[in-house]
Design a protein around this motif. Structure first.
Motif, PDB file in Angstrom:
ATOM      1  N   CYS A  39       0.839  -1.188   0.000  1.00  0.00           N
ATOM      2  CA  CYS A  39       0.000   0.000   0.000  1.00  0.00           C
ATOM      3  C   CYS A  39       0.880   1.246   0.000  1.00  0.00           C
ATOM      4  CB  CYS A  39      -0.917   0.023   1.222  1.00  0.00           C
ATOM      5  SG  CYS A  39      -0.045   0.338   2.768  1.00  0.00           S
ATOM      6  N   GLU A  40       0.265   2.388  -0.285  1.00  0.00           N
ATOM      7  CA  GLU A  40       0.932   3.677  -0.107  1.00  0.00           C
ATOM      8  C   GLU A  40       0.275   4.326   1.097  1.00  0.00           C
ATOM      9  OE1 GLU A  40       1.775   6.303  -3.262  1.00  0.00           O
ATOM     10  OE2 GLU A  40       2.208   4.683  -4.666  1.00  0.00           O
ATOM     11  N   CYS A  41       0.610   3.838   2.278  1.00  0.00           N
ATOM     12  CA  CYS A  41      -0.126   4.211   3.483  1.00  0.00           C
ATOM     13  C   CYS A  41       0.763   4.753   4.589  1.00  0.00           C
ATOM     14  CB  CYS A  41      -0.899   3.006   3.993  1.00  0.00           C
ATOM     15  SG  CYS A  41       0.163   1.571   4.239  1.00  0.00           S
ATOM     16  N   GLY A  42       2.026   4.928   4.318  1.00  0.00           N
ATOM     17  CA  GLY A  42       2.930   5.424   5.346  1.00  0.00           C
ATOM     18  C   GLY A  42       3.364   6.843   5.061  1.00  0.00           C
ATOM     19  N   LEU A  43       4.091   7.404   6.000  1.00  0.00           N
ATOM     20  CA  LEU A  43       4.676   8.731   5.851  1.00  0.00           C
ATOM     21  C   LEU A  43       6.152   8.639   6.179  1.00  0.00           C
ATOM     22  CD1 LEU A  43       2.057  10.923   7.741  1.00  0.00           C
ATOM     23  CD2 LEU A  43       2.308  10.667   5.278  1.00  0.00           C
ATOM     24  N   TYR A  44       6.994   9.245   5.357  1.00  0.00           N
ATOM     25  CA  TYR A  44       8.408   9.314   5.684  1.00  0.00           C
ATOM     26  C   TYR A  44       8.599  10.346   6.780  1.00  0.00           C
ATOM     27  CZ  TYR A  44      10.150   6.621   1.740  1.00  0.00           C
ATOM     28  OH  TYR A  44      10.450   5.622   0.861  1.00  0.00           O
ATOM     29  N   GLY A  45       9.535  10.090   7.679  1.00  0.00           N
ATOM     30  CA  GLY A  45       9.875  11.060   8.706  1.00  0.00           C
ATOM     31  C   GLY A  45      10.685  12.197   8.128  1.00  0.00           C
ATOM     32  N   LEU A  46      10.767  13.272   8.870  1.00  0.00           N
ATOM     33  CA  LEU A  46      11.439  14.492   8.436  1.00  0.00           C
ATOM     34  C   LEU A  46      12.882  14.260   8.018  1.00  0.00           C
ATOM     35  CD1 LEU A  46      11.499  17.568   8.129  1.00  0.00           C
ATOM     36  CD2 LEU A  46      12.044  17.699  10.562  1.00  0.00           C
ATOM     37  N   ASN A  47      13.613  13.434   8.746  1.00  0.00           N
ATOM     38  CA  ASN A  47      15.041  13.229   8.480  1.00  0.00           C
ATOM     39  C   ASN A  47      15.318  11.887   7.810  1.00  0.00           C
ATOM     40  OD1 ASN A  47      15.897  15.702   9.703  1.00  0.00           O
ATOM     41  ND2 ASN A  47      15.361  14.769  11.651  1.00  0.00           N
ATOM     42  N   SER A  48      14.460  11.459   6.929  1.00  0.00           N
ATOM     43  CA  SER A  48      14.596  10.160   6.273  1.00  0.00           C
ATOM     44  C   SER A  48      15.458  10.268   5.021  1.00  0.00           C
ATOM     45  CB  SER A  48      13.222   9.615   5.891  1.00  0.00           C
ATOM     46  OG  SER A  48      12.418   9.458   7.015  1.00  0.00           O
ATOM     47  N   PRO A  49      16.737   9.920   5.101  1.00  0.00           N
ATOM     48  CA  PRO A  49      17.604  10.062   3.933  1.00  0.00           C
ATOM     49  C   PRO A  49      17.517   8.905   2.945  1.00  0.00           C
ATOM     50  CG  PRO A  49      18.884   9.309   5.779  1.00  0.00           C
ATOM     51  CD  PRO A  49      17.481   9.562   6.286  1.00  0.00           C
ATOM     52  N   LEU A  50      17.042   7.765   3.356  1.00  0.00           N
ATOM     53  CA  LEU A  50      17.019   6.605   2.471  1.00  0.00           C
ATOM     54  C   LEU A  50      15.781   6.594   1.593  1.00  0.00           C
ATOM     55  CD1 LEU A  50      18.098   3.798   4.948  1.00  0.00           C
ATOM     56  CD2 LEU A  50      19.515   5.049   3.344  1.00  0.00           C
ATOM     57  N   LEU A  51      15.925   6.115   0.391  1.00  0.00           N
ATOM     58  CA  LEU A  51      14.780   5.960  -0.489  1.00  0.00           C
ATOM     59  C   LEU A  51      14.046   4.662  -0.197  1.00  0.00           C
ATOM     60  CD1 LEU A  51      16.330   7.203  -3.841  1.00  0.00           C
ATOM     61  CD2 LEU A  51      14.828   8.423  -2.274  1.00  0.00           C
ATOM     62  N   SER A  52      14.776   3.672   0.290  1.00  0.00           N
ATOM     63  CA  SER A  52      14.149   2.398   0.638  1.00  0.00           C
ATOM     64  C   SER A  52      15.021   1.668   1.653  1.00  0.00           C
ATOM     65  CB  SER A  52      13.950   1.533  -0.605  1.00  0.00           C
ATOM     66  OG  SER A  52      15.200   1.128  -1.126  1.00  0.00           O
ATOM     67  N   ALA A  53      14.419   0.711   2.280  1.00  0.00           N
ATOM     68  CA  ALA A  53      15.143  -0.144   3.219  1.00  0.00           C
ATOM     69  C   ALA A  53      14.488  -1.515   3.181  1.00  0.00           C
ATOM     70  CB  ALA A  53      15.092   0.430   4.625  1.00  0.00           C
ATOM     71  N   GLN A  54      15.289  -2.536   3.378  1.00  0.00           N
ATOM     72  CA  GLN A  54      14.737  -3.884   3.448  1.00  0.00           C
ATOM     73  C   GLN A  54      15.555  -4.694   4.432  1.00  0.00           C
ATOM     74  OE1 GLN A  54      14.841  -5.360  -0.549  1.00  0.00           O
ATOM     75  NE2 GLN A  54      16.928  -6.090  -0.366  1.00  0.00           N
ATOM     76  N   GLY A  55      14.949  -5.733   4.937  1.00  0.00           N
ATOM     77  CA  GLY A  55      15.610  -6.595   5.896  1.00  0.00           C
ATOM     78  C   GLY A  55      14.583  -7.284   6.763  1.00  0.00           C
ATOM     79  N   LEU A  56      15.060  -8.113   7.648  1.00  0.00           N
ATOM     80  CA  LEU A  56      14.171  -8.756   8.598  1.00  0.00           C
ATOM     81  C   LEU A  56      13.649  -7.708   9.561  1.00  0.00           C
ATOM     82  CD1 LEU A  56      16.180 -12.000   9.394  1.00  0.00           C
ATOM     83  CD2 LEU A  56      14.192 -11.753   7.906  1.00  0.00           C
ATOM     84  N   VAL A  57      12.488  -7.976  10.130  1.00  0.00           N
ATOM     85  CA  VAL A  57      11.876  -7.045  11.086  1.00  0.00           C
ATOM     86  C   VAL A  57      12.145  -7.534  12.493  1.00  0.00           C
ATOM     87  CG1 VAL A  57       9.681  -6.102  11.910  1.00  0.00           C
ATOM     88  CG2 VAL A  57      10.094  -6.337   9.458  1.00  0.00           C
ATOM     89  N   GLY A  58      12.630  -6.625  13.328  1.00  0.00           N
ATOM     90  CA  GLY A  58      12.869  -6.933  14.732  1.00  0.00           C
ATOM     91  C   GLY A  58      11.948  -6.105  15.607  1.00  0.00           C
ATOM     92  N   ILE A  59      11.369  -6.735  16.619  1.00  0.00           N
ATOM     93  CA  ILE A  59      10.512  -6.023  17.561  1.00  0.00           C
ATOM     94  C   ILE A  59      11.196  -5.998  18.924  1.00  0.00           C
ATOM     95  CG2 ILE A  59       8.374  -6.582  16.346  1.00  0.00           C
ATOM     96  CD1 ILE A  59       7.889  -8.769  18.442  1.00  0.00           C
ATOM     97  N   PRO A  60      10.832  -5.046  19.766  1.00  0.00           N
ATOM     98  CA  PRO A  60      11.426  -5.003  21.111  1.00  0.00           C
ATOM     99  C   PRO A  60      11.159  -6.299  21.875  1.00  0.00           C
ATOM    100  CG  PRO A  60      10.319  -2.947  20.627  1.00  0.00           C
ATOM    101  CD  PRO A  60       9.957  -3.912  19.522  1.00  0.00           C
ATOM    102  N   GLN A  61      12.157  -6.753  22.610  1.00  0.00           N
ATOM    103  CA  GLN A  61      12.030  -7.976  23.403  1.00  0.00           C
ATOM    104  C   GLN A  61      11.544  -7.625  24.800  1.00  0.00           C
ATOM    105  OE1 GLN A  61      15.956  -9.765  23.219  1.00  0.00           O
ATOM    106  NE2 GLN A  61      15.213 -11.258  21.754  1.00  0.00           N
ATOM    107  N   SER A  62      10.321  -7.145  24.887  1.00  0.00           N
ATOM    108  CA  SER A  62       9.715  -6.829  26.175  1.00  0.00           C
ATOM    109  C   SER A  62       8.220  -6.728  25.977  1.00  0.00           C
ATOM    110  CB  SER A  62      10.271  -5.507  26.730  1.00  0.00           C
ATOM    111  OG  SER A  62       9.850  -4.426  25.929  1.00  0.00           O
ATOM    112  N   ALA A  63       7.493  -6.663  27.087  1.00  0.00           N
ATOM    113  CA  ALA A  63       6.046  -6.503  26.996  1.00  0.00           C
ATOM    114  C   ALA A  63       5.702  -5.136  26.422  1.00  0.00           C
ATOM    115  CB  ALA A  63       5.415  -6.678  28.369  1.00  0.00           C
ATOM    116  N   ASN A  64       6.573  -4.156  26.629  1.00  0.00           N
ATOM    117  CA  ASN A  64       6.389  -2.814  26.106  1.00  0.00           C
ATOM    118  C   ASN A  64       7.059  -2.740  24.738  1.00  0.00           C
ATOM    119  OD1 ASN A  64       6.787  -0.124  25.394  1.00  0.00           O
ATOM    120  ND2 ASN A  64       6.997   0.543  27.495  1.00  0.00           N
ATOM    121  N   LEU A  65       6.280  -2.521  23.701  1.00  0.00           N
ATOM    122  CA  LEU A  65       6.797  -2.507  22.330  1.00  0.00           C
ATOM    123  C   LEU A  65       7.148  -1.104  21.852  1.00  0.00           C
ATOM    124  CD1 LEU A  65       4.327  -5.088  20.752  1.00  0.00           C
ATOM    125  CD2 LEU A  65       6.627  -5.488  21.653  1.00  0.00           C
TER     126      LEU A  65
END
Length: 126
Positions: free
Chosen positions: A36-62
């Motif tokens: 989808c085209e459903c996101g927004l780039y942040g103000l200081n986003s220098p990259l045109l794209s990024a790829q890789g595995l997704v990591g989430i915080p290892q805690s109950a608080n994400l």
């Protein structure tokens, strides 16, 4: 559309981001692909794209507001998936960057049957 000066360092800059997800859903035992085209780039986003595995915080608080937050994936390239809230986007991105993330995706928590890709904020400044 806001100028960078109006947006400020902790606010999303209104530039649309195209999001492509490919993942394995262990509940349905199927691979899933979404785009989808459903996101927004942040103000200081220098990259045109990024790829890789997704990591989430290892805690109950994400929300990754603690400087000692560890993530489930640490082998580059990887992208931090962080829930919005309790601290600034900049703080979340700094935590992910210190752990070696290539990018950070900050999402709004949703419930029910909402589209999982709605209201995502992206900041590739890690």
């Amino acid at each position: 559309l806001q100028t960078p000066e109006q947006a400020g360092p902790d606010r999303a800059f209104s530039v649309r981001a195209s999001v492509s997800l490919f993942y394995f859903n262990s509940t349905s035992n199927r691979s899933v692909s979404e785009q989808c085209e459903c996101g927004l780039y942040g103000l200081n986003s220098p990259l045109l794209s990024a790829q890789g595995l997704v990591g989430i915080p290892q805690s109950a608080n994400l929300q990754a507001c603690d400087a000692n937050t560890q993530f489930t994936v640490t082998k580059p390239p990887w992208i931090a998936l962080i829930e919005r809230g309790n601290c600034s986007f900049a703080e979340k991105i700094k935590v992910a960057a210190r752990r070696g993330a290539t990018a950070a995706v900050i999402y709004n928590k949703f419930s029910g049957k909402e589209n999982a890709l709605r209201n995502l904020s992206f900041d590739f400044s890690a």
